[in-house]
Design an enzyme around this catalytic site. Structure first.
Site, PDB file in Angstrom:
ATOM      1  N   LYS A 273       9.337  -3.905  -2.684  1.00  0.00           N
ATOM      2  CA  LYS A 273       8.217  -2.860  -2.182  1.00  0.00           C
ATOM      3  C   LYS A 273       6.874  -3.556  -3.031  1.00  0.00           C
ATOM      4  O   LYS A 273       6.982  -3.700  -4.355  1.00  0.00           O
ATOM      5  CB  LYS A 273       8.587  -1.603  -2.422  1.00  0.00           C
TER       6      LYS A 273
ATOM      7  N   SER B 193       6.821   5.993   2.511  1.00  0.00           N
ATOM      8  CA  SER B 193       6.059   4.932   2.318  1.00  0.00           C
ATOM      9  C   SER B 193       6.680   3.523   2.375  1.00  0.00           C
ATOM     10  O   SER B 193       6.050   2.621   2.470  1.00  0.00           O
ATOM     11  CB  SER B 193       5.148   5.114   1.000  1.00  0.00           C
TER      12      SER B 193
ATOM     13  N   SER C  22       9.996   8.777   0.144  1.00  0.00           N
ATOM     14  CA  SER C  22       9.533   7.491   0.497  1.00  0.00           C
ATOM     15  C   SER C  22      10.629   6.410   0.587  1.00  0.00           C
ATOM     16  O   SER C  22      10.243   5.341   1.004  1.00  0.00           O
ATOM     17  CB  SER C  22       8.391   7.160  -0.380  1.00  0.00           C
TER      18      SER C  22
END
Lengths: 492, 95
Positions: free
Chosen positions: A77, A153, A177
């Protein structure tokens, strides 16, 4: 059959039998990215040249290594700092942050085990959002149906694993997330206990809630990744100094005799739980019963206050954490400023997207003079009540089971214009962050009409990830959901 | 119920070091107002005497020895900056 159908254990076998090379795996990753990422759009930055070079090197060393992560291609990420590899947090403000000076602790640990970083994954800007539509670069799409959001997210982290672009990924979870996109994309995602995984080098959103965790195809793979990234780190003063067990050892213990709690709030239509989701979760509960667990209904009575408390607390912490982005030491500085205050204001206004600004504003307001007690302190007190709800249940039960998200994935654009509607999505994941306990999402079925994945959430008490893995593995072995793959073009 | 005014929104934006346009003030006033009204749901709960949770783990201050060690080079540290001069970050005149 694609190489992406193999588990990490099977891959090590094939590497050692010389059926596959590390270069084959890395090449398979980039081939799949070439084939499908124009639809999925999971990656912001690729690391191809360095990854292939590293693979060629590792192919010389395979006989001396047998760690399950050796030579495995992974996606990271883009809020996890990678030395020398651009790290943007999906923000324009960091679009030129090409040369981070150090590796996050999780990266050091993966690198030590010779994991190969394939690239950096798309996300909602600074991890604020539930659909990855708040990325300032592009939307990531759900591999099961590209008209739908992948969740967020960590949308890129979940979509890349589901689309077979990498063998695992790292995400971060502040209010859901990791778990919510894992649910939407049909993969296994774990948010560890707060403090189990070092946050050093994770760009901070809400420091009392953020945790890094693994997203994988299978429960077993997930345990292998957590084994590597968990553990005390002196570079993170909130890192817990606890012994880390071998999570893999817990997998095969079964659920016979375990006591499972199902919070009635988590199956209630009042919280917007869709009937279809409820149905799949109830079916999962039957599986646990058939495997010898006892299941009882409990209450987490303060659940309905979690979203409100969370948005006050997380935004307050974010408003302080994001104060560092001033355009001076790194990041994209405004061209339009005559004085210092304008450098700050214009850099931030040009660099941050709407949702990030909204949360900075909300947090600044909640912390401002005259409002602190009414909003920030009140929310912290409610956090105590929510934490006590969990403590009480875990006095008598081993795990809590419920849905991860009230609904399967929805269409791109459906909720983006209504912040409150979007926030309500996190109603089942946020309490877990507020209490600091670990939670996992794993696939428990598919929606009838669109065939979109539905996620089961398993929650345990602080530092009892072993119990989660144990229950999740037993469920996974008894079912077939994890074997289903999205139908996409691309490398086979 | 607390309403948030446009002036308050401008003030908060200044505190947060954000430049916002008049249009953004309008949108933000409405959106923040909605979120704050929603957050007032918490007032249903009597929290008298409830300790606030700032942190879920029972951690005390973590101290370390103040010892020099090798970290990043100055040149590297300056490299990511938009503007630097004489080994220092460069900004517009402050005084």
């Amino acid at each position: 059959m694609s190489v992406f159908d193999y588990t990490l254990e099977e891959l090590q076998q094939k590497l050692h039998n010389k059926e596959l090379t590390v270069t084959d795996l890395v090449q398979a990753s980039y081939d799949q990215i070439d084939a499908v990422d124009d639809q999925v759009k999971a990656f912001i930055t690729l690391n191809k040249e360095a990854a292939l070079k590293q693979a060629a090197q590792l192919d010389q060393e395979i006989d001396q290594n047998n760690h399950p992560l050796f030579g495995i291609p992974a996606g990271i990420k883009d809020n996890i700092v990678t030395k020398g590899l651009r790290t943007t947090c999906a923000s324009q403000l960091l679009s030129n942050f090409d040369n981070p000076l150090y590796d996050a602790t999780v990266m050091e640990r993966l690198n030590k085990k010779n994991v190969i970083t394939i690239g950096k994954l798309n996300m909602d800007e600074f991890a604020m959002g539930s659909t990855t539509e708040n990325s300032s670069y592009f939307d990531t799409r759900n591999p099961w149906n590209t008209d739908y959001v992948p969740g967020g997210s960590s949308g890129g982290s979940a979509a890349s694993v589901a689309a077979g672009e990498v063998f695992f990924s790292l995400g971060s979870d502040t209010g859901g997330s990791i778990r919510q996109p894992a649910s939407f994309c049909g993969v296994v995602g774990l948010k560890p206990t707060y403090g189990l995984v070092s946050r050093f080098g994770l760009v901070a959103f809400a420091s009392s809630l953020d945790q890094i965790g693994p997203l994988t195809r299978t429960v077993e793979d997930n345990a292998y990744v957590l084994n590597v990234i968990a553990g005390h780190d002196k570079m993170d003063s909130t890192s817990a100094n606890v012994d880390v067990p071998n999570y893999h050892d817990a997998l095969k213990k079964g659920v016979e005799g375990l006591k499972i709690a199902v919070p009635r709030e988590y199956l209630s239509s009042q919280e917007g739980i869709q009937p279809e989701v409820r149905e799949k979760v109830e079916a999962a509960i039957e599986v646990f019963k058939s495997l010898g667990a006892t299941v009882e209904e409990v209450s987490l009575p303060h659940s309905k206050y979690a979203v409100a408390a969370y948005y006050l607390l997380a935004s307050s912490e974010a408003s302080a954490n994001l104060a560092r982005f001033d355009g001076i030491r790194y990041g994209k500085r405004t061209d339009h400023a005559e004085n210092m205050i304008d450098v700050f204001k214009n850099t931030r206004s040009e660099g941050f997207g709407d949702e990030v600004k909204r949360r900075i504003m909300l947090g600044t307001f909640a912390l401002s003079s005259g409002y602190y007690d009414a909003y920030y302190k009140k929310a912290q007190q409610v956090r105590t009540l929510i934490k006590q709800d969990f403590d009480k249940v875990f006095e008598n039960y081993d795990i809590i089971v419920g849905p991860t998200s009230p609904t399967p994935a929805y269409k791109v654009g459906e909720k983006i214009d209504d912040p409150l509607l979007m926030y309500a999505d996190d109603v089942l994941t946020i309490p877990v962050n507020l209490a600091g306990v670990p939670g996992m999402s794993l696939p428990c079925g598919f929606s009838d009409d669109e065939g979109l994945p539905i996620g089961l959430q398993i929650i345990a008490k602080h530092f009892d990830e072993q119990m989660i893995y144990r229950a999740a593995y037993a469920y996974e072995q008894a079912t077939e959901h994890h074997k289903k793959r999205p139908v996409m073009g691309g490398a086979k | 119920m607390t309403d948030i005014s446009k002036d308050q929104v401008r003030h908060v934006a200044h505190l947060a070091r954000l430049a916002i346009t008049d249009d953004e003030v309008d949108t933000m006033t409405k959106q923040l107002g909605d979120i704050i009204h929603y957050a007032e749901l918490l007032n249903e709960l009597d929290t008298t005497g409830v300790e606030p949770t700032t942190h879920v783990l029972d951690l005390k201050n973590v101290m370390r020895k103040d010892e020099p060690r090798k970290w990043i080079d100055r040149e590297d540290a300056l490299n990511n900056a938009t503007d630097h001069q004489n080994n220092q970050f460069k900004v517009p005149t402050i005084l």
